[in-house]
Design an enzyme around this catalytic site. Structure first.
Site, mmCIF file in Angstrom:
data_model
loop_
_atom_site.group_PDB
_atom_site.id
_atom_site.type_symbol
_atom_site.label_atom_id
_atom_site.label_comp_id
_atom_site.label_asym_id
_atom_site.label_seq_id
_atom_site.Cartn_x
_atom_site.Cartn_y
_atom_site.Cartn_z
ATOM 1 C CD GLU A 336 -13.443 -39.248 -14.933
ATOM 2 O OE1 GLU A 336 -13.187 -38.247 -15.622
ATOM 3 O OE2 GLU A 336 -13.099 -40.395 -15.272
ATOM 4 C CG ASP A 469 0.403 -4.947 0.720
ATOM 5 O OD1 ASP A 469 -0.700 -4.570 1.165
ATOM 6 O OD2 ASP A 469 1.021 -5.915 1.189
ATOM 7 C CG MET A 470 -0.153 0.678 2.715
ATOM 8 S SD MET A 470 -1.424 1.687 3.528
ATOM 9 C CE MET A 470 -0.503 2.370 4.903
ATOM 10 N NE ARG A 484 -2.277 -0.869 7.834
ATOM 11 C CZ ARG A 484 -1.469 0.100 8.256
ATOM 12 N NH1 ARG A 484 -1.978 1.276 8.603
ATOM 13 N NH2 ARG A 484 -0.162 -0.090 8.326
#
Length: 610
Positions: A336, A469-470, A484
């Site tokens: 389940e 992004d960085m 970051r």
């Protein structure tokens, strides 16, 4: 050098056959009596704990020697595990019992690579083990002043009910949406990272009043039954990269909190509503299962919502305590939960080897501990399409309210590292016996940790994932690689979007995620439906009322897509599920006009959402 004293507890070692005996598992017609011999390695002078982290037992099966290696299932309970029951006058009683010194183990048979074992060592050895491809059960004979145990196969247990038990799930659940197949090459970076991440299911179990009566109004007996079941479920899901931990147990020891009835459909709906309106406000968890002593109509042994995980209303299942053999009930519960995790019933072409699989529609008399190739595909496609977030959340140190458990792979308050048990730990930086760093080590894990030392300042530890992004660098003072990203509002994807918390949400990608490869954003005219203020189109909800979009905000409401498939030529399509009405809305931060982005259902200046 540490001197090791080998302590051996020996009893009579000769096995003999029995014809018939009544055990907890039922009336067993053919069994073998064994006297397990426990062999424990302890440092000289050490005090033996009640339940060691690792144990070894020797006995014979069919005249052949067997060495059973056991390790404590340290991930069985969450750090904030709680138990609730009710006094005769209905008062709620919640406790936080110390569970680190429990007696539940997983293991293997020596020199049998395919072997497995799930054993309770609370009062003798009780559970099952797989030996040379055959599944055996073991439990104490409970003879006076004797360590005798019975070893037998499930097929030798007299069946109380010859009718096969079934799962009640069909494909007409409202929560079910057909899942389009996505190849590996079509995955977005975000989807790929999601698939690779380890998953955690914080499980809450409830036993109804009939269960309480069935086990003699004995809270300990009900608790033991539940523990036995979860100890079987956890290794089943480990193979799927899912860690299941029991966060709480509630026993309805006074009266049921819902009307538990023989109609499984009705009982599941009532239980799910009680979970959403009552339980979730008292205890945070990802999934809840009700174990009931009632007999459901027909052959049904359980029911669960398909794809309901992380959903407030539908992350739930119900299971009948249909067998004295706990691992059969555990498999029904794992089944389940599998539905909740997006897995449908297996078809005839699905396989997991020679035995029936966990997601077979009919519950087998044979042990089913593996998911089929079909189940694994179902689960993968469900994760790609829905990316449920609750199962990504690993418990934090600050969540811990009970004592830290060294050896459970979670670094908790007071620990510097945790690499598992001394037998399984392969980390040269971490002392597995103390969960402290070894002398001279600065760290044990982390992207800025290399050979137990911090990487130098400025060392790149994570490349930029995309243009929002960085590249991340180490500080030289920590093992952590702080994530970051580019400033919010910076144009991305050829000026089709703006960076938002490290991502570039654009409508085209959102349509592909909802409708599959080839889907595109609908024409502007379709978005005018968002001015109607119904489930087909709205911008936001206030006090559960759908608020129509203002003309300038129509692209910040429902997302309209064109699937571009032979079977669907409708130019205006939405993704709608009554179980999660917010799914299919345009995501926050999505570009809705030049220099504008969506925030709370409004198309505002690009600097506003941040």
């Amino acid at each position: 050098m540490i001197q090791v004293l080998l302590v051996t507890i020996s009893l009579a070692v000769f096995p003999y056959q029995g014809s018939s005996v009544i055990l907890e598992s039922g009336n067993v017609n053919d069994y073998e009596v064994v006297y397990p011999r426990k062999v424990t390695a302890l440092p000289k002078g050490a005090v033996q704990p009640k339940y060691e982290d690792a144990m070894q037992y020797e006995f014979k099966v069919n005249g052949e020697p067997v060495v059973l290696h056991l390790e404590k299932n340290k991930g069985l309970f969450s750090e904030d595990y709680s138990e609730t029951h009710y006094s005769p006058d209905g008062r709620e009683i919640t406790t936080y019992p110390p569970v680190e010194d429990h007696c539940y183990y997983h293991g293997r048979i020596e020199n049998d690579a395919d072997s497995t074992a799930s054993i309770s060592a609370c009062n003798g050895l009780k559970g099952h083990f797989k030996l040379q491809g055959e599944m055996y059960l073991i439990e104490p004979l409970k003879l006076p002043d004797s360590e005798a145990h019975a070893v037998f196969k499930y097929e030798n247990v007299e069946k109380e009910d010859e009718a096969p038990k079934m799962c009640g799930v069909t494909q007409n659940w409202e929560s079910y949406e057909p899942i389009k197949k996505a190849s590996q090459s079509n995955l977005t970076p975000e989807q790929q990272r999601y698939l690779n991440a380890k998953k955690y299911v914080k499980l809450f179990l409830v036993a109804d009043y009939i269960m309480y009566l069935k086990y003699g109004r004995n809270l300990t007996a009900v608790r033991t039954r539940m523990y036995d079941i979860v100890n079987v479920i956890t290794p089943i899901y480990h193979r799927m990269n899912i860690h299941v931990a029991l966060v709480g147990l509630e026993i309805w020891s006074n009266t049921d909190k819902i009307i538990v009835q023989s109609s499984a459909d009705v009982t599941l709906d009532l239980f799910a509503k009680w979970r959403a309106t009552d339980l979730l406000s008292r205890k945070s968890h990802d999934n809840a299962q009700l174990l009931t002593g009632i007999n459901f109509n027909g052959p049904t042994a359980g029911l669960g919502y398909l794809g309901g995980i992380c959903n407030t209303m539908y992350s739930a299942g119900i299971v009948q305590d249909h067998s004295k053999i706990h691992h059969l009930v555990a498999i029904a519960m794992a089944h389940e939960m599998g539905h909740n995790l997006g897995m449908d019933h297996d078809k005839d072409t699905c396989t997991c080897g020679t035995r029936p699989c966990v997601m077979a529609g009919a519950l087998s008399c044979e042990a089913s501990f593996l998911f089929s190739d079909c189940s694994q595909k179902d689960h993968r496609e469900f994760l790609i399409k829905n990316m449920p977030q609750c199962i990504l959340k690993k418990p934090l140190k600050t969540d811990v309210v009970s004592p830290a458990v060294c050896g459970n792979y979670f670094v908790e308050v007071g620990e510097e590292c945790d690499c598992g048990s001394p037998r399984t730990c392969r980390d040269p930086c971490c002392d597995a016996t103390t969960c402290k760093l070894r002398q001279g080590a600065q760290c044990a894990e982390g992207l800025c940790c290399d050979q137990c030392r911090f990487k130098g300042a400025g060392t790149e530890c994570r490349a930029a994932k995309d243009e929002c992004d960085m590249a991340d660098v180490c500080t030289g003072r920590s093992a952590e690689c702080t994530d970051r990203f580019q400033r919010n509002g910076q144009p991305c994807k050829n000026n089709n979007g703006y960076c938002y918390n490290g991502k570039c949400p654009i409508m085209a990608d959102q349509c592909i995620a909802l409708f599959g490869p080839g889907a595109t954003v609908s024409q502007d005219a379709c978005f005018q439906f968002n001015r109607e203020g119904n489930h087909y189109g709205y911008c936001r909800k206030e006090q559960n009322t759908k608020i129509a979009c203002e003309p300038q905000d129509v692209k910040c409401g429902r997302l309209y897509c064109f699937p571009n498939s032979p079977e669907n030529k409708n130019p205006c399509n939405i993704y709608y599920s009554p179980n999660d009405e917010d799914k299919g809305m345009v995501l926050p931060g999505t570009k809705c006009a030049d220099r504008k982005a969506c925030s709370n259902g409004q198309c505002v200046d690009v600097t506003t959402p941040y």
